[in-house]
Each structure stands twice: as C-alpha cells, then as structure tokens.
Motif scaffolding. Structure first.
Motif, PDB file in Angstrom:
ATOM      1  N   ALA A 117      22.685  30.814  45.923  1.00 43.32           N
ATOM      2  CA  ALA A 117      23.229  31.833  46.832  1.00 43.32           C
ATOM      3  C   ALA A 117      22.344  33.072  46.828  1.00 43.32           C
ATOM      4  N   SER A 118      22.404  33.843  47.908  1.00 48.91           N
ATOM      5  CA  SER A 118      21.614  35.076  48.002  1.00 48.91           C
ATOM      6  C   SER A 118      22.492  36.325  47.887  1.00 48.91           C
ATOM      7  N   THR A 119      23.740  36.162  47.527  1.00 44.30           N
ATOM      8  CA  THR A 119      24.699  37.253  47.458  1.00 44.30           C
ATOM      9  C   THR A 119      24.327  38.277  46.385  1.00 44.30           C
ATOM     10  N   VAL A 120      24.484  39.564  46.728  1.00 37.94           N
ATOM     11  CA  VAL A 120      24.275  40.657  45.783  1.00 37.94           C
ATOM     12  C   VAL A 120      25.520  41.535  45.834  1.00 37.94           C
ATOM     13  N   GLU A 121      26.194  41.688  44.680  1.00 37.20           N
ATOM     14  CA  GLU A 121      27.431  42.470  44.619  1.00 37.20           C
ATOM     15  C   GLU A 121      27.350  43.527  43.527  1.00 37.20           C
ATOM     16  N   VAL A 122      28.119  44.604  43.709  1.00 35.04           N
ATOM     17  CA  VAL A 122      28.196  45.683  42.731  1.00 35.04           C
ATOM     18  C   VAL A 122      29.665  46.010  42.479  1.00 35.04           C
ATOM     19  N   ALA A 123      29.975  46.425  41.250  1.00 30.15           N
ATOM     20  CA  ALA A 123      31.317  46.881  40.886  1.00 30.15           C
ATOM     21  C   ALA A 123      31.168  48.052  39.924  1.00 30.15           C
ATOM     22  N   SER A 124      32.091  48.972  39.996  1.00 27.01           N
ATOM     23  CA  SER A 124      32.072  50.092  39.055  1.00 27.01           C
ATOM     24  C   SER A 124      32.673  49.627  37.726  1.00 27.01           C
ATOM     25  N   VAL A 159      36.166  46.087  34.878  1.00 31.48           N
ATOM     26  CA  VAL A 159      35.317  45.908  36.052  1.00 31.48           C
ATOM     27  C   VAL A 159      36.144  46.155  37.301  1.00 31.48           C
ATOM     28  N   GLY A 160      35.649  47.048  38.179  1.00 33.50           N
ATOM     29  CA  GLY A 160      36.337  47.347  39.432  1.00 33.50           C
ATOM     30  C   GLY A 160      36.134  46.238  40.453  1.00 33.50           C
ATOM     31  N   ALA A 161      36.514  46.504  41.676  1.00 31.22           N
ATOM     32  CA  ALA A 161      36.386  45.521  42.758  1.00 31.22           C
ATOM     33  C   ALA A 161      34.916  45.290  43.096  1.00 31.22           C
ATOM     34  N   TRP A 162      34.561  44.038  43.360  1.00 32.54           N
ATOM     35  CA  TRP A 162      33.190  43.685  43.730  1.00 32.54           C
ATOM     36  C   TRP A 162      32.998  43.922  45.219  1.00 32.54           C
ATOM     37  N   THR A 163      31.877  44.552  45.584  1.00 35.40           N
ATOM     38  CA  THR A 163      31.535  44.747  46.994  1.00 35.40           C
ATOM     39  C   THR A 163      30.105  44.273  47.218  1.00 35.40           C
ATOM     40  N   ILE A 164      29.858  43.743  48.396  1.00 37.11           N
ATOM     41  CA  ILE A 164      28.516  43.258  48.732  1.00 37.11           C
ATOM     42  C   ILE A 164      27.607  44.445  48.987  1.00 37.11           C
ATOM     43  N   THR A 165      26.394  44.388  48.418  1.00 35.02           N
ATOM     44  CA  THR A 165      25.406  45.447  48.593  1.00 35.02           C
ATOM     45  C   THR A 165      24.035  44.828  48.847  1.00 35.02           C
ATOM     46  N   GLY A 166      23.895  44.144  49.969  1.00 33.09           N
ATOM     47  CA  GLY A 166      22.632  43.514  50.334  1.00 33.09           C
ATOM     48  C   GLY A 166      22.592  42.042  49.980  1.00 33.09           C
ATOM     49  N   ALA A 167      21.421  41.444  50.182  1.00 37.01           N
ATOM     50  CA  ALA A 167      21.229  40.021  49.897  1.00 37.01           C
ATOM     51  C   ALA A 167      19.786  39.786  49.461  1.00 37.01           C
TER      52      ALA A 167
END
Length: 160
Positions: free
Chosen positions: A58-65, A72-80
């Motif tokens: 997969a090419s998914t890139v996610e960030v969480a606070s 770990v907070g909610a994961w959000t997509i931040t690019g690929a």
C-alpha cells in the motif's frame, strides 16, 4: 572502522529486540499491521505503507497525535508514497522522513523515498504533500532492516 560503530550497533540491536518484545507500548495494536512501517517523531506517530486486504503493498501515509500518556489519537491521511511499500525501513533525520527499501509491487526494492515533516506534524512537499524518490538507491534490494540516525548519518542494519 567496524569497531567504531560496534557500540551503536549493540544499542540498535537492543532497541530492535525491545520493539519486538513491545513491553512498554500497550497500544501497539493501534499502530501495527502486516508490513506497516511505524515511527514516533515528537508528539506524532506515523503509519506508512503496509499491505492492503489482498496482500499488495500500500502507498498510504497516515499521522496521529500522541497523548502525554502515550495514547494514539485518530489516524488521518497525510499524503501517499510514490509506490506501494511494505516491510521497509523508516527513519527520521532532522525534519525529514525516509523510507528505505521494502517490498514493492515487483518484490524487494532498493528505492529510497523521502519527504519533509511539517511543523504541524503532517508530511509532504508542496500543497500536494508529495514524496520524492532518492536519486541514489540502496546498493541492493533490502527489506525488514533496521535504521538509526546517528552523527549525521543514517545507518542501516540487518534485513533480508
């Protein structure tokens, strides 16, 4: 020359062994997956690549606070990523994140991808949050290695 890096290599092996045992991270289930590359940098956690439901990279890139308690907070997509990757090596160096090698659509790869870490914790160059492909690849295809940033250099060890 090898003796110069022996203490660092010992520490690297110890950290890798501790991460495999995972005694101090009760929320590991939130950041783990088949071949997903994870990294903590500052107050953020990053989850990059891995395998999709069909086992493809997969090419998914996610960030969480990350909370003060390590939650770990909610994961959000931040690019690929430019191309799918699993089982690669991820390391932060300065304000950059590097993905070294891994398993891509064609198997083991020697490609290196990199991007900047923004002040807000999101990743990517420009408004499209793109990653770049390094002009100098690894000497040979490699996956499941370990890396550390030390004394201005990225040191890569192990892998297959």
């Amino acid at each position: 020359m090898f003796r110069r890096y022996l203490p660092l290599l010992s520490v690297l092996i110890l950290f890798h062994a501790c991460s495999l045992l995972d005694w101090e991270n009760p929320s590991r289930q939130e950041t783990a997956g088949p071949g997903v590359m994870t990294l903590r940098y500052g107050s953020c956690a990053y989850r990059i690549g891995g395998q999709d439901g069909a086992g493809n990279p997969a090419s998914t890139v996610e960030v969480a606070s990350l909370g003060q308690d390590g939650s770990v907070g909610a994961w959000t997509i931040t690019g690929a990523l430019p191309s799918g990757r699993s089982h690669g090596t991820i390391v932060a160096a300065g304000n950059m994140i590097y993905v070294l090698g891994g398993l891509g659509p064609e198997g083991a790869t020697k490609e290196i991808f990199y991007t900047e870490i923004r002040a807000d914790g999101s990743l990517g160059f420009g408004t499209d949050r793109r990653w770049e492909k390094g002009l100098r690849p690894l000497p040979w295809p490699l996956y499941s290695a370990t890396a550390v940033f030390y004394d201005g250099r990225i040191i890569l060890a192990g892998g297959a």
